[in-house]
Design a protein around this motif. Structure first.
Motif, PDB file in Angstrom:
ATOM      1  N   VAL A   1      -7.316  -1.096  -3.879  1.00 40.01           N
ATOM      2  CA  VAL A   1      -8.523  -0.668  -3.173  1.00 40.01           C
ATOM      3  C   VAL A   1      -9.589  -1.766  -3.258  1.00 40.01           C
ATOM      4  CG1 VAL A   1     -10.420   1.001  -3.145  1.00 40.01           C
ATOM      5  CG2 VAL A   1      -8.060   1.782  -3.507  1.00 40.01           C
TER       6      VAL A   1
ATOM      7  N   LEU B   1     -10.926   4.876   4.575  1.00 33.44           N
ATOM      8  CA  LEU B   1     -10.069   4.336   3.520  1.00 33.44           C
ATOM      9  C   LEU B   1      -8.792   5.162   3.477  1.00 33.44           C
ATOM     10  CD1 LEU B   1      -9.551   2.559   0.968  1.00 33.44           C
ATOM     11  CD2 LEU B   1     -10.725   4.356  -0.351  1.00 33.44           C
TER      12      LEU B   1
ATOM     13  N   VAL C   1      -2.618   0.629   0.699  1.00 35.16           N
ATOM     14  CA  VAL C   1      -4.033   0.918   0.943  1.00 35.16           C
ATOM     15  C   VAL C   1      -4.465   0.188   2.211  1.00 35.16           C
ATOM     16  CG1 VAL C   1      -6.389   0.733   0.032  1.00 35.16           C
ATOM     17  CG2 VAL C   1      -4.471   1.100  -1.543  1.00 35.16           C
TER      18      VAL C   1
END
Length: 218
Positions: A43, A4, A15
């Motif tokens: 996210v 991530l 992101v």
């Protein structure tokens, strides 16, 4: 691997998810005043786009700047929180490095310059899209004009000051997708990534008033 990546060091809230081979989902929104509001929904969005849950993440990489205090704090604290909650490593990478990688300039040296406000830029020079030549710095464009003369440039800082950076190009802001790609390359090569610590380069914009009156109880 499921990495991530996130970066809030520029006006972009960006992101991405990388599975070790490719970026499988990404999101970028440009809003310099809403980093804290936009990051967690971004996210959630990339996880949903990839059809995955947060607990599938095996590592986190975050842009460490240079950038403004408030924006950087949002990304770094979020990355640290994910790392602690998931029990996974958290890595840092210079935001300028991510921009250089996104630019893909491999034909010679170039400059990355982002907007540092106060009529200054955060900047560094690169030999190619993966190799930084100078340490990140913050300066007034006119003060570095001779040092960057003749070099192409990328970033919002370069586009703001055409007198210093006449050959300026996109991308303007940080890219979590490029940050993830760079992190995966370096990890695969056995390189140790920096700790997720902020690269501020100067004091915060917010200051305690000079004539602050201290009030004490009677």
């Amino acid at each position: 691997m499921l990495l991530l990546a996130l970066d809030t060091a520029t006006p972009a809230v960006t992101v991405a998810l990388h599975d070790g081979r490719d970026v499988i989902a990404s999101s970028s929104q440009v809003d310099a005043r809403r980093h804290g509001e936009l990051l967690l929904p971004a996210v959630d969005r990339v996880l949903a786009d990839a059809g995955l849950r947060l607990d599938a993440v095996t590592g986190v990489v975050v842009g460490v700047g240079p950038g403004p205090y408030t924006g950087l704090r949002v990304g770094l604290m979020t990355a640290d929180t994910f790392g602690l909650a998931l029990g996974v490593p958290v890595h840092g990478l210079c935001t300028l490095d991510g921009l250089a990688h996104a630019a893909g300039f491999d034909g010679g040296p170039f400059v990355v310059a982002t907007d540092a406000r106060r009529k200054e830029v955060y900047w560094a020079t690169y030999a190619d899209s993966r190799t930084r030549l100078t340490e990140p710095a913050v300066d007034r464009p006119a003060d570095i004009a001779e040092r960057v003369a003749g070099l192409p440039a990328v970033g919002a800082g370069a586009l703001l000051y055409p007198d210093t950076f006449p050959d300026a190009h996109d991308p303007q802001h940080g890219s979590a997708a490029a940050l993830a790609e760079l992190a995966v390359e370096r990890l695969a090569a056995g390189q140790e990534l920096p700790a997720p610590r902020p690269l501020y380069l100067r004091r915060p914009d917010a200051q305690v008033p000079k004539n602050y009156k201290v009030v004490t109880p009677k």
